[in-house]
Scaffold this motif. Structure first.
Motif, short mmCIF file in Angstrom:
data_model
loop_
_atom_site.label_atom_id
_atom_site.label_comp_id
_atom_site.label_asym_id
_atom_site.label_seq_id
_atom_site.Cartn_x
_atom_site.Cartn_y
_atom_site.Cartn_z
N LEU A 48 0.82 -1.21 0.00
CA LEU A 48 0.00 0.00 0.00
C LEU A 48 0.86 1.26 0.00
N GLY A 49 1.94 1.23 0.76
CA GLY A 49 2.83 2.40 0.79
C GLY A 49 3.47 2.69 -0.55
N THR A 50 3.85 1.64 -1.29
CA THR A 50 4.44 1.84 -2.61
C THR A 50 3.43 2.45 -3.57
N LEU A 51 2.20 1.96 -3.53
CA LEU A 51 1.15 2.55 -4.37
C LEU A 51 0.89 4.00 -3.98
N PHE A 52 0.90 4.27 -2.69
CA PHE A 52 0.66 5.64 -2.22
C PHE A 52 1.75 6.58 -2.74
N VAL A 53 3.02 6.17 -2.59
CA VAL A 53 4.13 7.04 -3.04
C VAL A 53 4.03 7.31 -4.53
N ALA A 54 3.75 6.26 -5.32
CA ALA A 54 3.68 6.43 -6.78
C ALA A 54 2.53 7.33 -7.19
N VAL A 55 1.34 7.06 -6.66
CA VAL A 55 0.16 7.85 -7.06
C VAL A 55 0.25 9.27 -6.51
N ALA A 56 0.62 9.40 -5.25
CA ALA A 56 0.71 10.74 -4.65
C ALA A 56 1.74 11.59 -5.37
N TYR A 57 2.85 10.97 -5.78
CA TYR A 57 3.88 11.74 -6.49
C TYR A 57 3.36 12.22 -7.85
N MET A 58 2.73 11.33 -8.61
CA MET A 58 2.23 11.73 -9.93
C MET A 58 1.18 12.83 -9.81
N VAL A 59 0.28 12.70 -8.83
CA VAL A 59 -0.76 13.71 -8.66
C VAL A 59 -0.15 15.05 -8.22
N THR A 60 0.75 14.99 -7.25
CA THR A 60 1.37 16.22 -6.73
C THR A 60 2.17 16.94 -7.81
N VAL A 61 2.98 16.19 -8.54
CA VAL A 61 3.81 16.81 -9.58
C VAL A 61 2.93 17.34 -10.72
N GLY A 62 1.87 16.61 -11.06
CA GLY A 62 0.97 17.11 -12.10
C GLY A 62 0.33 18.44 -11.70
N LEU A 63 -0.11 18.53 -10.46
CA LEU A 63 -0.71 19.79 -9.99
C LEU A 63 0.32 20.92 -9.95
N LEU A 64 1.52 20.60 -9.49
CA LEU A 64 2.55 21.65 -9.40
C LEU A 64 2.99 22.14 -10.78
N TYR A 65 3.15 21.20 -11.72
CA TYR A 65 3.51 21.62 -13.07
C TYR A 65 2.39 22.48 -13.68
N GLY A 66 1.13 22.11 -13.42
CA GLY A 66 0.02 22.92 -13.91
C GLY A 66 0.04 24.32 -13.32
N LEU A 67 0.35 24.41 -12.03
CA LEU A 67 0.44 25.72 -11.39
C LEU A 67 1.59 26.54 -11.97
N VAL A 68 2.75 25.90 -12.17
CA VAL A 68 3.91 26.61 -12.73
C VAL A 68 3.62 27.10 -14.14
N ASP A 69 2.98 26.27 -14.95
CA ASP A 69 2.64 26.69 -16.31
C ASP A 69 1.66 27.85 -16.31
N ALA A 70 0.69 27.80 -15.39
CA ALA A 70 -0.28 28.90 -15.31
C ALA A 70 0.41 30.21 -14.94
N VAL A 71 1.36 30.14 -14.01
CA VAL A 71 2.10 31.35 -13.64
C VAL A 71 2.94 31.84 -14.82
N GLY A 72 3.56 30.89 -15.56
CA GLY A 72 4.37 31.29 -16.70
C GLY A 72 3.55 31.95 -17.79
N VAL A 73 2.38 31.41 -18.09
CA VAL A 73 1.51 32.02 -19.11
C VAL A 73 1.07 33.40 -18.66
N ALA A 74 0.72 33.54 -17.39
CA ALA A 74 0.27 34.83 -16.88
C ALA A 74 1.38 35.88 -16.96
#
Length: 368
Positions: A48-74
């Motif tokens: 369960l911990g391995t699944l959590f690390v993998a999924v949480a990392y992909m979700v967190t990085v996806g959200l952060l990259y989206g935020l960074v791109d939004a700031v860059g476009v702005a």
């Protein structure tokens, strides 16, 4: 000669009590077995911990990259062909390194929340990073890897245009950014591969090599599929880093190797114009570079082992005792080792330290 089968009076409990069998003292745990340190291990926790690390990392990085791109476009940055904002090589490298560093808190959360053990047990057998030992490992890595990196730079480059010095106005800020972020990026990969994944496998298997092998292959695969030589180089790098982790009881030696290696590689790229724009990784290395790289890794491993013989960092942690059956004493009995727990003879000693030992700056020192 003491009769071990006869009851012995206990100074802590009235009347004669049955003597606890010596087999009740738990076996010390190496770093790859620390998922069992609290006695709360269940087979599903590493999964369960391995699944959590993998999924949480992909979700967190996806959200952060989206935020960074939004700031860059702005702020008016243009978007590249892949739809991401182009901040320039230095800023884009900083963003990428930061996204990798995000894995550290996620691994610590998985250890504490799902593994039900102290978060620091993923760092070392003492329950946290041993900063003095990490510093010694870094000092060992710098001259060795600097020499092999210099030798790599002297190799003739085939079919590549001549490269020009980027200038201090580019190299200076880039170097400052790399010194700040590369150690975090390297540590994050160590926490994931030599930390969490190694301990997840080690929770089921005693053999350190079986625990080390899967993470070494996954570590190489995470860098992409380049040349066979490059892939083999990464597998060996991951295996040596994993072996040093088990051998020295913590991630410090692996972090020192990884951080200095990456810092020198990134600094060499930042030294030339547009060097940080390259998408090449260690997986793309030709055989000449691989041989020099493995020579540096081998020399570093030898240096760490020499340091470990002199400074003797803790290699194991005391395991929890199984429940004491009814009728056995819950306190030390004369003639038997003190279980891992309170030390009435020396409150300042770490649990499980022999009577003749004294506290060190890291933890109890294990016999070699």
């Amino acid at each position: 000669m003491t009769n071990l089968s006869a009851p012995a009076p206990s100074p802590y409990l009235p009347g004669p009590r049955p003597v606890p069998p010596p087999g009740r003292l738990a076996e010390p745990l190496a770093h790859h077995r620390l998922a069992r340190i609290t006695g709360r291990h269940r087979w599903w926790r590493p999964v369960l911990g391995t699944l959590f690390v993998a999924v949480a990392y992909m979700v967190t990085v996806g959200l952060l990259y989206g935020l960074v791109d939004a700031v860059g476009v702005a702020r008016g940055y243009r978007q590249g062909p892949d739809g991401t904002v182009e901040f320039g090589p230095v800023t884009s490298t900083a963003v990428d390194l930061t996204m990798l560093a995000v894995a550290i808190p996620l691994v610590l959360l998985a250890v504490r929340w799902i593994g039900r053990r102290p978060a620091g047990t993923v760092s070392s057998v003492t329950g946290g990073l041993r900063w003095r030992w990490l510093g010694l490992c870094l000092l060992a890595a710098v001259p060795i890897l600097a020499a092999t990196t210099g030798a790599m730079l002297l190799l003739p480059a085939e079919d590549e245009p001549s490269q020009q010095w980027a200038g201090w106005e580019v190299f200076g800020p880039a170097l400052a950014m790399l010194v700040l972020l590369v150690p975090l990026q390297a540590a994050a990969e160590e926490y994931v591969f030599r930390g969490w994944l190694t301990q997840a496998v080690g929770a089921f298997l005693r053999s350190p090599w079986i625990a080390i092998a899967p993470q070494a292959v996954l570590f190489a695969a995470a860098h992409g599929w380049g040349t066979p030589w490059g892939f083999a180089d990464l597998v060996v790098f991951g295996a040596v880093a994993g072996w040093l982790t088990v051998r020295t009881g913590g991630l410090e030696a692996a972090i020192g190797l990884h951080a200095v290696n990456n810092l020198l590689a990134f600094a060499a790229a930042a030294f030339v114009v547009d060097g940080l724009k390259s998408d090449d990784t260690a997986a793309d290395a030709p055989w000449e570079l691989v041989l020099l790289d493995l020579a540096g890794v081998a020399l570093y491993a030898a240096g760490v082992l020499w340091l470990a013989r002199r400074h003797r960092p803790a290699r194991t942690a005391p395991a929890p005792l199984p429940p004491v059956p009814a009728g056995y004493a819950h306190a030390p009995v004369p003639g038997f080792p003190v279980p891992y727990g309170a030390r009435p003879d020396g409150p300042g000693l770490p649990p499980g330290t022999p009577h003749a030992a004294s506290p060190s700056d890291d933890s109890a020192r294990s016999p070699r």
